[in-house]
Design a protein around this motif. Structure first.
Motif: not given
Length: 196
Positions: A129, A133-134
């Motif tokens: 994303q 984000y992760e």
């Protein structure tokens, strides 16, 4: 005819379950897959005799169920990859990833394995994303593309895989730079230095 797909599915499903050892099995299995894809690509299911219900998930269910029961039948390899590609094209990346990985496990000798591995990496990238984000999908994509390049050095999709690897490195660098700026702004110069 469109309105007969649901009835045909029931008959072909019954046939392939009861007559798997016959000479017409592959033909019937191929037609069952085709019916699944007719629903996936727009054929409707009936409600009170009217053909008005979208049936994409019903079609996917037909194809998956058939693949689960007959993974090594002649037509299954083609339809397995076709299902994964469809899911990817519709942005259902988790599902496409699952199908591509299943394809690689089920048909390890297939000539389409390098392509499936490339699309595994693409599925991970599409699940990423962004730098806020992760990072796990990005790292998974990096691992997948590296494995592809190491295990299939002569594949025809090597140029695309190398471009994807470069894209992953650039995204990872962008993320590390942003994290470094964050740590720099929050008074953590040692952490910022690591990321820079």
């Amino acid at each position: 005819r469109i309105k007969e797909y649901e009835n045909a599915h029931k008959l072909y499903e019954k046939f392939i379950n009861e007559f798997a050892e016959t000479v017409r099995f592959d033909e019937a299995l191929n037609l069952e897959f085709e019916i699944g894809f007719k629903f996936i690509t727009g054929a409707k299911r009936s409600l009170w005799g009217l053909y008005i219900l979208p049936a994409v998930d019903f079609g996917i269910q037909i194809v998956r169920k058939t693949l689960d029961k007959y993974p090594y039948a002649k037509p299954s390899e083609v339809y397995h990859l076709k299902l994964a590609d469809y899911l990817f094209s519709k942005g259902r990346y988790d599902e496409s990833l699952e199908q591509y990985e299943s394809f690689v496990r089920t048909y390890p000798q297939s000539q389409s394995v390098p392509l499936a591995k490339y699309r595994i990496a693409r599925s991970y990238i599409m699940d990423y994303q962004g730098s806020d984000y992760e990072i796990t999908p990005l790292l998974d994509a990096k691992r997948a593309v590296q494995e592809l390049l190491e295990r299939h050095p002569d594949t025809q999709i090597r140029p695309e895989a190398e471009n994807l690897r470069d894209e992953i490195v650039n995204r990872q660098a962008e993320r590390d730079f942003k994290v470094g700026i964050f740590y720099s702004k929050t008074g953590k110069p040692q952490a910022a230095r690591i990321y820079f």
